[in-house]
Motif scaffolding. Structure first.
Motif, PDB file in Angstrom:
ATOM      1  N   GLN A  89      48.985  51.417  68.871  1.00 36.43           N
ATOM      2  CA  GLN A  89      49.057  52.348  67.755  1.00 36.43           C
ATOM      3  C   GLN A  89      49.904  51.765  66.624  1.00 36.43           C
ATOM      4  OE1 GLN A  89      50.366  56.112  69.242  1.00 36.43           O
ATOM      5  NE2 GLN A  89      48.609  56.343  70.581  1.00 36.43           N
ATOM      6  N   PRO A  90      49.858  52.382  65.453  1.00 30.33           N
ATOM      7  CA  PRO A  90      50.681  51.893  64.334  1.00 30.33           C
ATOM      8  C   PRO A  90      52.171  51.953  64.671  1.00 30.33           C
ATOM      9  CG  PRO A  90      49.057  53.490  63.575  1.00 30.33           C
ATOM     10  CD  PRO A  90      48.997  53.489  65.067  1.00 30.33           C
ATOM     11  N   PRO A  91      52.954  50.998  64.160  1.00 24.44           N
ATOM     12  CA  PRO A  91      54.386  50.947  64.469  1.00 24.44           C
ATOM     13  C   PRO A  91      55.156  52.222  64.139  1.00 24.44           C
ATOM     14  CG  PRO A  91      53.694  48.917  63.447  1.00 24.44           C
ATOM     15  CD  PRO A  91      52.524  49.852  63.376  1.00 24.44           C
ATOM     16  N   SER A  92      54.682  53.004  63.191  1.00 23.39           N
ATOM     17  CA  SER A  92      55.397  54.239  62.847  1.00 23.39           C
ATOM     18  C   SER A  92      55.386  55.245  63.991  1.00 23.39           C
ATOM     19  CB  SER A  92      54.792  54.867  61.595  1.00 23.39           C
ATOM     20  OG  SER A  92      53.429  55.199  61.826  1.00 23.39           O
ATOM     21  N   LEU A  93      54.446  55.120  64.922  1.00 26.88           N
ATOM     22  CA  LEU A  93      54.364  56.045  66.057  1.00 26.88           C
ATOM     23  C   LEU A  93      55.120  55.545  67.283  1.00 26.88           C
ATOM     24  CD1 LEU A  93      50.607  57.064  65.870  1.00 26.88           C
ATOM     25  CD2 LEU A  93      52.584  58.332  65.039  1.00 26.88           C
ATOM     26  N   TRP A  94      55.548  54.303  67.300  1.00 27.37           N
ATOM     27  CA  TRP A  94      56.207  53.737  68.473  1.00 27.37           C
ATOM     28  C   TRP A  94      57.449  54.499  68.908  1.00 27.37           C
ATOM     29  CZ3 TRP A  94      56.104  47.802  67.182  1.00 27.37           C
ATOM     30  CH2 TRP A  94      54.782  47.357  67.208  1.00 27.37           C
ATOM     31  N   PRO A  95      58.345  54.909  68.009  1.00 20.45           N
ATOM     32  CA  PRO A  95      59.554  55.610  68.462  1.00 20.45           C
ATOM     33  C   PRO A  95      59.269  56.895  69.244  1.00 20.45           C
ATOM     34  CG  PRO A  95      59.830  54.881  66.209  1.00 20.45           C
ATOM     35  CD  PRO A  95      58.397  54.637  66.566  1.00 20.45           C
ATOM     36  N   ALA A  96      58.156  57.524  68.995  1.00 19.74           N
ATOM     37  CA  ALA A  96      57.808  58.745  69.726  1.00 19.74           C
ATOM     38  C   ALA A  96      57.603  58.460  71.213  1.00 19.74           C
ATOM     39  CB  ALA A  96      56.542  59.379  69.139  1.00 19.74           C
ATOM     40  N   TYR A  97      57.286  57.232  71.548  1.00 18.22           N
ATOM     41  CA  TYR A  97      57.050  56.850  72.942  1.00 18.22           C
ATOM     42  C   TYR A  97      58.186  55.995  73.503  1.00 18.22           C
ATOM     43  CZ  TYR A  97      52.458  58.500  71.708  1.00 18.22           C
ATOM     44  OH  TYR A  97      51.425  59.279  71.269  1.00 18.22           O
ATOM     45  N   GLY A  98      59.292  55.902  72.777  1.00 19.35           N
ATOM     46  CA  GLY A  98      60.432  55.120  73.246  1.00 19.35           C
ATOM     47  C   GLY A  98      60.277  53.633  73.017  1.00 19.35           C
ATOM     48  N   LEU A  99      59.308  53.235  72.227  1.00 20.46           N
ATOM     49  CA  LEU A  99      59.067  51.829  71.955  1.00 20.46           C
ATOM     50  C   LEU A  99      59.670  51.465  70.602  1.00 20.46           C
ATOM     51  CD1 LEU A  99      55.322  51.705  73.022  1.00 20.46           C
ATOM     52  CD2 LEU A  99      57.311  51.160  74.400  1.00 20.46           C
ATOM     53  N   SER A 100      59.920  50.196  70.397  1.00 18.54           N
ATOM     54  CA  SER A 100      60.485  49.749  69.134  1.00 18.54           C
ATOM     55  C   SER A 100      60.183  48.274  68.965  1.00 18.54           C
ATOM     56  CB  SER A 100      61.997  49.970  69.116  1.00 18.54           C
ATOM     57  OG  SER A 100      62.598  49.219  70.145  1.00 18.54           O
ATOM     58  N   TYR A 101      60.541  47.765  67.803  1.00 23.54           N
ATOM     59  CA  TYR A 101      60.479  46.325  67.624  1.00 23.54           C
ATOM     60  C   TYR A 101      61.543  45.704  68.498  1.00 23.54           C
ATOM     61  CZ  TYR A 101      57.478  46.753  63.542  1.00 23.54           C
ATOM     62  OH  TYR A 101      56.435  47.005  62.721  1.00 23.54           O
ATOM     63  N   SER A 102      61.268  44.561  69.022  1.00 20.98           N
ATOM     64  CA  SER A 102      62.253  43.858  69.821  1.00 20.98           C
ATOM     65  C   SER A 102      63.384  43.406  68.915  1.00 20.98           C
ATOM     66  CB  SER A 102      61.608  42.658  70.504  1.00 20.98           C
ATOM     67  OG  SER A 102      62.520  42.032  71.348  1.00 20.98           O
ATOM     68  N   ILE A 103      64.606  43.579  69.376  1.00 28.67           N
ATOM     69  CA  ILE A 103      65.766  43.213  68.582  1.00 28.67           C
ATOM     70  C   ILE A 103      66.149  41.777  68.916  1.00 28.67           C
ATOM     71  CG2 ILE A 103      68.167  43.740  68.113  1.00 28.67           C
ATOM     72  CD1 ILE A 103      67.495  46.613  69.087  1.00 28.67           C
ATOM     73  N   ARG A 104      66.050  40.916  67.951  1.00 23.28           N
ATOM     74  CA  ARG A 104      66.416  39.519  68.163  1.00 23.28           C
ATOM     75  C   ARG A 104      67.825  39.318  67.661  1.00 23.28           C
ATOM     76  NH1 ARG A 104      61.418  36.274  65.613  1.00 23.28           N
ATOM     77  NH2 ARG A 104      59.781  37.501  66.551  1.00 23.28           N
ATOM     78  N   LYS A 105      68.656  38.786  68.498  1.00 22.35           N
ATOM     79  CA  LYS A 105      70.018  38.492  68.103  1.00 22.35           C
ATOM     80  C   LYS A 105      70.121  37.005  67.810  1.00 22.35           C
ATOM     81  CE  LYS A 105      72.015  42.246  70.689  1.00 22.35           C
ATOM     82  NZ  LYS A 105      72.910  42.671  71.725  1.00 22.35           N
ATOM     83  N   LYS A 106      70.438  36.696  66.571  1.00 19.17           N
ATOM     84  CA  LYS A 106      70.569  35.296  66.184  1.00 19.17           C
ATOM     85  C   LYS A 106      72.024  34.864  66.353  1.00 19.17           C
ATOM     86  CE  LYS A 106      66.844  35.488  62.856  1.00 19.17           C
ATOM     87  NZ  LYS A 106      66.447  35.319  61.480  1.00 19.17           N
ATOM     88  N   ARG A 107      72.173  33.664  66.806  1.00 20.57           N
ATOM     89  CA  ARG A 107      73.523  33.112  66.962  1.00 20.57           C
ATOM     90  C   ARG A 107      74.003  32.642  65.605  1.00 20.57           C
ATOM     91  NH1 ARG A 107      73.116  29.491  72.429  1.00 20.57           N
ATOM     92  NH2 ARG A 107      72.299  31.160  73.731  1.00 20.57           N
ATOM     93  N   ARG A 108      75.205  33.020  65.303  1.00 18.40           N
ATOM     94  CA  ARG A 108      75.801  32.598  64.047  1.00 18.40           C
ATOM     95  C   ARG A 108      76.702  31.399  64.293  1.00 18.40           C
ATOM     96  NH1 ARG A 108      77.473  38.241  61.125  1.00 18.40           N
ATOM     97  NH2 ARG A 108      75.398  39.135  61.178  1.00 18.40           N
ATOM     98  N   THR A 109      76.593  30.455  63.435  1.00 18.98           N
ATOM     99  CA  THR A 109      77.457  29.295  63.538  1.00 18.98           C
ATOM    100  C   THR A 109      78.493  29.346  62.430  1.00 18.98           C
ATOM    101  OG1 THR A 109      75.930  27.988  62.215  1.00 18.98           O
ATOM    102  CG2 THR A 109      75.708  27.849  64.607  1.00 18.98           C
TER     103      THR A 109
END
Length: 111
Positions: A89-109
């Motif tokens: 489904q469209p990303p705007s509906l994902w939070p209704a099902y507990g889904l989200s974009y994956s959170i990428r944590k970038k390492r800071r130098t």
């Protein structure tokens, strides 16, 4: 009984803790490809053949032939498994099902 510490035997007896859950499902080659296409919509972490989605309630890992769901309890892990198909489904509906974009944590130098 009022002056007992909170970690008394009585509280440990009635306050059961939920154990972290790991659901693992074997996949055929076709199912792996379908899940891979589906998960790529959520901007996952990709490390070789391993794909990892970080959700608010757990983590979904897709490896060659295996789907793993890690969550705080079994009920939450089963809910995540049931709702994975909603990534179609469209990303705007994902939070209704507990889904989200994956959170990428970038390492800071620090230079």
């Amino acid at each position: 009984m009022d002056d007992e510490p909170p970690n008394s035997w009585f509280s440990r007896l009635f306050n059961h803790r939920e154990k972290p859950a790991l659901l693992e499902q074997r996949l055929s080659r076709e199912a792996y490809q379908e899940y891979r296409e589906l998960f790529m919509k959520a901007r996952p972490e990709v490390n070789g053949s391993k794909i990892r989605l970080h959700l608010s309630d757990g983590t979904v890992e897709l490896d060659e032939g295996v789907l793993r769901i890690k969550a705080k309890n079994r009920k939450t892990a089963e809910k995540i498994l049931r709702n994975l198909h909603h990534y179609d489904q469209p990303p705007s509906l994902w939070p209704a099902y507990g889904l989200s974009y994956s959170i990428r944590k970038k390492r800071r130098t620090i230079l």
